[in-house]
Scaffold this motif. Structure first.
Motif, PDB file in Angstrom:
ATOM      1  N   ALA A   1       7.126  -1.790  18.613  1.00 22.70           N
ATOM      2  CA  ALA A   1       6.461  -1.331  19.825  1.00 22.70           C
ATOM      3  C   ALA A   1       4.975  -1.222  19.551  1.00 22.70           C
ATOM      4  N   GLY A   2       4.197  -1.307  20.573  1.00 22.14           N
ATOM      5  CA  GLY A   2       2.761  -1.273  20.383  1.00 22.14           C
ATOM      6  C   GLY A   2       2.284  -2.553  19.714  1.00 22.14           C
ATOM      7  N   ASP A   3       1.108  -2.511  19.168  1.00 26.74           N
ATOM      8  CA  ASP A   3       0.544  -3.681  18.499  1.00 26.74           C
ATOM      9  C   ASP A   3      -0.082  -3.257  17.177  1.00 26.74           C
ATOM     10  N   PRO A   4       0.742  -2.744  16.223  1.00 24.72           N
ATOM     11  CA  PRO A   4       0.171  -2.263  14.965  1.00 24.72           C
ATOM     12  C   PRO A   4      -0.416  -3.411  14.139  1.00 24.72           C
ATOM     13  N   SER A   5      -1.466  -3.074  13.399  1.00 24.92           N
ATOM     14  CA  SER A   5      -2.003  -4.034  12.428  1.00 24.92           C
ATOM     15  C   SER A   5      -1.927  -3.393  11.051  1.00 24.92           C
ATOM     16  N   PHE A   6      -1.905  -4.242  10.028  1.00 24.04           N
ATOM     17  CA  PHE A   6      -1.666  -3.780   8.669  1.00 24.04           C
ATOM     18  C   PHE A   6      -2.701  -4.361   7.723  1.00 24.04           C
ATOM     19  N   LYS A   7      -3.077  -3.561   6.720  1.00 22.11           N
ATOM     20  CA  LYS A   7      -3.952  -4.021   5.643  1.00 22.11           C
ATOM     21  C   LYS A   7      -3.344  -3.563   4.330  1.00 22.11           C
ATOM     22  N   THR A   8      -3.437  -4.406   3.316  1.00 20.55           N
ATOM     23  CA  THR A   8      -2.946  -4.053   1.986  1.00 20.55           C
ATOM     24  C   THR A   8      -4.024  -4.369   0.965  1.00 20.55           C
ATOM     25  N   TRP A   9      -4.271  -3.415   0.093  1.00 17.75           N
ATOM     26  CA  TRP A   9      -5.174  -3.609  -1.036  1.00 17.75           C
ATOM     27  C   TRP A   9      -4.326  -3.496  -2.302  1.00 17.75           C
ATOM     28  N   ALA A  10      -3.815  -4.628  -2.785  1.00 10.52           N
ATOM     29  CA  ALA A  10      -2.990  -4.630  -3.994  1.00 10.52           C
ATOM     30  C   ALA A  10      -3.870  -4.256  -5.179  1.00 10.52           C
ATOM     31  N   GLN A  11      -3.356  -3.390  -6.053  1.00  8.60           N
ATOM     32  CA  GLN A  11      -4.151  -2.946  -7.188  1.00  8.60           C
ATOM     33  C   GLN A  11      -3.634  -3.480  -8.514  1.00  8.60           C
ATOM     34  N   ASP A  12      -2.336  -3.480  -8.703  1.00 13.40           N
ATOM     35  CA  ASP A  12      -1.805  -3.934  -9.985  1.00 13.40           C
ATOM     36  C   ASP A  12      -0.369  -4.406  -9.805  1.00 13.40           C
ATOM     37  N   GLU A  13       0.062  -5.250 -10.737  1.00 17.70           N
ATOM     38  CA  GLU A  13       1.425  -5.781 -10.687  1.00 17.70           C
ATOM     39  C   GLU A  13       1.886  -6.047 -12.108  1.00 17.70           C
ATOM     40  N   ALA A  14       3.141  -5.680 -12.405  1.00 26.51           N
ATOM     41  CA  ALA A  14       3.720  -5.986 -13.711  1.00 26.51           C
ATOM     42  C   ALA A  14       3.821  -7.495 -13.865  1.00 26.51           C
ATOM     43  N   LYS A  15       3.750  -7.965 -15.093  1.00 24.07           N
ATOM     44  CA  LYS A  15       3.807  -9.416 -15.341  1.00 24.07           C
ATOM     45  C   LYS A  15       5.046 -10.055 -14.737  1.00 24.07           C
ATOM     46  N   ASP A  16       6.159  -9.323 -14.751  1.00 25.36           N
ATOM     47  CA  ASP A  16       7.393  -9.891 -14.201  1.00 25.36           C
ATOM     48  C   ASP A  16       7.536  -9.623 -12.697  1.00 25.36           C
ATOM     49  N   GLY A  17       6.551  -8.952 -12.086  1.00 27.51           N
ATOM     50  CA  GLY A  17       6.564  -8.722 -10.650  1.00 27.51           C
ATOM     51  C   GLY A  17       7.460  -7.604 -10.171  1.00 27.51           C
ATOM     52  N   THR A  18       8.069  -6.850 -11.096  1.00 30.96           N
ATOM     53  CA  THR A  18       9.006  -5.815 -10.671  1.00 30.96           C
ATOM     54  C   THR A  18       8.340  -4.513 -10.258  1.00 30.96           C
TER      55      THR A  18
END
Length: 91
Positions: A1-18
């Motif tokens: 519902a509505g018209d939400p917008s999203f922003k993501t600022w990724a900071q870190d990730e494990a080498k295997d992506g988990t």
């Protein structure tokens, strides 16, 4: 519902992506949330959200609140006031 917008600022990730960390923001509106096999720790920096599991009652979280969305969660995410959260996902 509505018209939400999203922003993501990724900071870190494990080498295997988990494991992933970052900051996420959403404007007012409603979306479905499906966690699959992922745990997500959230800490609300600003704003207000209401989370309603398909099989439960709504819970409101505000700036300063923390919670975990467990694997298998399915429900509604309603952003009442623009929200910004820190997240850590594992899975």
């Amino acid at each position: 519902a509505g018209d939400p917008s999203f922003k993501t600022w990724a900071q870190d990730e494990a080498k295997d992506g988990t494991v992933r960390t970052g900051v996420w923001e959403a404007t007012p509106g409603e979306v479905r949330s499906i966690k699959g096999e992922t745990f997500e720790f959230c800490h609300i920096l600003s704003g207000v959200v209401e989370i309603t599991p398909d099989d439960g009652e709504p819970v409101v979280y505000r700036a300063g609140d923390s919670f975990v969305m467990k694997p298998g969660f399915v429900g509604g995410w309603k952003t009442i006031e623009t929200v910004r959260k820190i997240y850590v996902t594992v899975g």
